[in-house]
Design a protein around this motif. Structure first.
Motif, mmCIF file in Angstrom:
data_model
loop_
_atom_site.group_PDB
_atom_site.id
_atom_site.type_symbol
_atom_site.label_atom_id
_atom_site.label_comp_id
_atom_site.label_asym_id
_atom_site.label_seq_id
_atom_site.Cartn_x
_atom_site.Cartn_y
_atom_site.Cartn_z
ATOM 1 N N ARG A 43 39.631 23.547 13.253
ATOM 2 C CA ARG A 43 40.531 23.854 14.362
ATOM 3 C C ARG A 43 40.853 25.343 14.324
ATOM 4 O O ARG A 43 41.621 25.799 13.470
ATOM 5 N N PRO A 44 40.280 26.126 15.234
ATOM 6 C CA PRO A 44 40.530 27.570 15.235
ATOM 7 C C PRO A 44 41.998 27.882 15.510
ATOM 8 O O PRO A 44 42.700 27.100 16.156
ATOM 9 N N GLN A 45 42.430 29.043 15.032
ATOM 10 C CA GLN A 45 43.791 29.486 15.295
ATOM 11 C C GLN A 45 44.060 29.482 16.793
ATOM 12 O O GLN A 45 43.185 29.816 17.595
ATOM 13 N N ASN A 46 45.272 29.104 17.144
ATOM 14 C CA ASN A 46 45.725 29.088 18.545
ATOM 15 C C ASN A 46 44.862 28.209 19.438
ATOM 16 O O ASN A 46 44.829 28.397 20.648
ATOM 17 N N ASP A 47 44.163 27.252 18.854
ATOM 18 C CA ASP A 47 43.292 26.344 19.618
ATOM 19 C C ASP A 47 42.381 27.110 20.579
ATOM 20 O O ASP A 47 42.200 26.738 21.736
ATOM 21 N N ASP A 48 41.809 28.181 20.081
ATOM 22 C CA ASP A 48 40.953 29.070 20.863
ATOM 23 C C ASP A 48 39.604 28.398 21.150
ATOM 24 O O ASP A 48 38.759 28.277 20.268
ATOM 25 N N ARG A 49 39.420 27.960 22.391
ATOM 26 C CA ARG A 49 38.187 27.248 22.761
ATOM 27 C C ARG A 49 36.958 28.139 22.590
ATOM 28 O O ARG A 49 35.922 27.689 22.115
ATOM 29 N N HIS A 50 37.065 29.405 22.958
ATOM 30 C CA HIS A 50 35.935 30.326 22.819
ATOM 31 C C HIS A 50 35.510 30.422 21.354
ATOM 32 O O HIS A 50 34.318 30.391 21.034
ATOM 33 N N ARG A 51 36.475 30.520 20.450
ATOM 34 C CA ARG A 51 36.164 30.590 19.013
ATOM 35 C C ARG A 51 35.549 29.275 18.545
ATOM 36 O O ARG A 51 34.632 29.269 17.727
ATOM 37 N N ALA A 52 36.019 28.152 19.064
ATOM 38 C CA ALA A 52 35.453 26.856 18.691
ATOM 39 C C ALA A 52 33.983 26.777 19.096
ATOM 40 O O ALA A 52 33.143 26.308 18.328
ATOM 41 N N VAL A 53 33.664 27.267 20.285
ATOM 42 C CA VAL A 53 32.274 27.277 20.740
ATOM 43 C C VAL A 53 31.436 28.163 19.818
ATOM 44 O O VAL A 53 30.326 27.790 19.419
ATOM 45 N N ASN A 54 31.967 29.321 19.454
ATOM 46 C CA ASN A 54 31.244 30.218 18.542
ATOM 47 C C ASN A 54 30.992 29.554 17.190
ATOM 48 O O ASN A 54 29.898 29.656 16.636
ATOM 49 N N ILE A 55 31.999 28.894 16.654
ATOM 50 C CA ILE A 55 31.844 28.204 15.369
ATOM 51 C C ILE A 55 30.757 27.134 15.483
ATOM 52 O O ILE A 55 29.895 27.012 14.612
ATOM 53 N N ALA A 56 30.788 26.365 16.552
ATOM 54 C CA ALA A 56 29.803 25.286 16.733
ATOM 55 C C ALA A 56 28.381 25.831 16.761
ATOM 56 O O ALA A 56 27.463 25.206 16.227
ATOM 57 N N THR A 57 28.195 27.001 17.355
ATOM 58 C CA THR A 57 26.841 27.566 17.416
ATOM 59 C C THR A 57 26.453 28.277 16.128
ATOM 60 O O THR A 57 25.262 28.428 15.852
ATOM 61 N N GLU A 58 27.432 28.698 15.313
ATOM 62 C CA GLU A 58 27.150 29.384 14.041
ATOM 63 C C GLU A 58 26.760 28.430 12.922
ATOM 64 O O GLU A 58 26.103 28.841 11.968
ATOM 65 N N LEU A 59 27.192 27.197 12.991
ATOM 66 C CA LEU A 59 26.949 26.258 11.897
ATOM 67 C C LEU A 59 25.462 26.009 11.714
ATOM 68 O O LEU A 59 24.700 25.916 12.677
ATOM 69 N N THR A 60 25.068 25.892 10.461
ATOM 70 C CA THR A 60 23.668 25.609 10.152
ATOM 71 C C THR A 60 23.466 24.099 10.041
ATOM 72 O O THR A 60 24.423 23.360 9.785
ATOM 73 N N PRO A 61 22.245 23.625 10.219
ATOM 74 C CA PRO A 61 22.006 22.185 10.091
ATOM 75 C C PRO A 61 22.464 21.613 8.748
ATOM 76 O O PRO A 61 22.921 20.474 8.682
ATOM 77 N N ALA A 62 22.371 22.407 7.688
ATOM 78 C CA ALA A 62 22.803 21.928 6.369
ATOM 79 C C ALA A 62 24.310 21.691 6.322
ATOM 80 O O ALA A 62 24.797 20.882 5.534
ATOM 81 N N GLU A 63 25.064 22.410 7.153
ATOM 82 C CA GLU A 63 26.520 22.239 7.180
ATOM 83 C C GLU A 63 26.926 21.035 8.027
ATOM 84 O O GLU A 63 28.009 20.496 7.851
ATOM 85 N N GLY A 64 26.082 20.615 8.922
ATOM 86 C CA GLY A 64 26.375 19.447 9.737
ATOM 87 C C GLY A 64 26.190 19.724 11.213
ATOM 88 O O GLY A 64 26.123 20.859 11.645
ATOM 89 N N ASN A 65 26.082 18.648 11.973
ATOM 90 C CA ASN A 65 26.000 18.759 13.422
ATOM 91 C C ASN A 65 27.390 19.029 13.966
ATOM 92 O O ASN A 65 28.359 18.428 13.512
ATOM 93 N N ALA A 66 27.480 19.907 14.938
ATOM 94 C CA ALA A 66 28.776 20.283 15.471
ATOM 95 C C ALA A 66 28.952 19.745 16.890
ATOM 96 O O ALA A 66 28.040 19.805 17.707
ATOM 97 N N TYR A 67 30.161 19.231 17.142
ATOM 98 C CA TYR A 67 30.516 18.727 18.460
ATOM 99 C C TYR A 67 31.909 19.252 18.780
ATOM 100 O O TYR A 67 32.797 19.231 17.930
ATOM 101 N N LEU A 68 32.106 19.690 20.000
ATOM 102 C CA LEU A 68 33.451 20.076 20.424
ATOM 103 C C LEU A 68 34.220 18.816 20.772
ATOM 104 O O LEU A 68 33.693 17.937 21.462
ATOM 105 N N VAL A 69 35.433 18.699 20.272
ATOM 106 C CA VAL A 69 36.281 17.536 20.554
ATOM 107 C C VAL A 69 37.667 18.002 20.930
ATOM 108 O O VAL A 69 38.114 19.077 20.531
#
Length: 72
Positions: A43-69
């Motif tokens: 959960r990014p600071q201040n519920d920043d949706r833009h940052r959440a999208v960035n995190i989801a695209t930065e994650l590697t397959p080894a870290e897990g599949n990312a979904y915005l919720v």
């Protein structure tokens, strides 16, 4: 919020949580037990949706599949 993983084994969820806490130290990384197992979310600071999208695209397959919720 970014859903990163769902695990049957709580230990694996805690390992991922600890890794993500080091990587995203300004975010709230949550490990909790849900209806289908142990979940890990970022959960990014201040519920920043833009940052959440960035995190989801930065994650590697080894870290897990990312979904915005939504948290509601």
């Amino acid at each position: 919020c970014v859903q990163v993983g769902a695990f049957k084994n709580g230990g694996e969820a805690v390992k991922l949580r600890d890794h993500l806490l080091r990587k995203y130290h300004t975010a709230n990384v949550i490990e909790f037990t849900g209806p289908t197992g142990h979940w890990v979310r970022i959960r990014p600071q201040n519920d920043d949706r833009h940052r959440a999208v960035n995190i989801a695209t930065e994650l590697t397959p080894a870290e897990g599949n990312a979904y915005l919720v939504r948290l509601d």
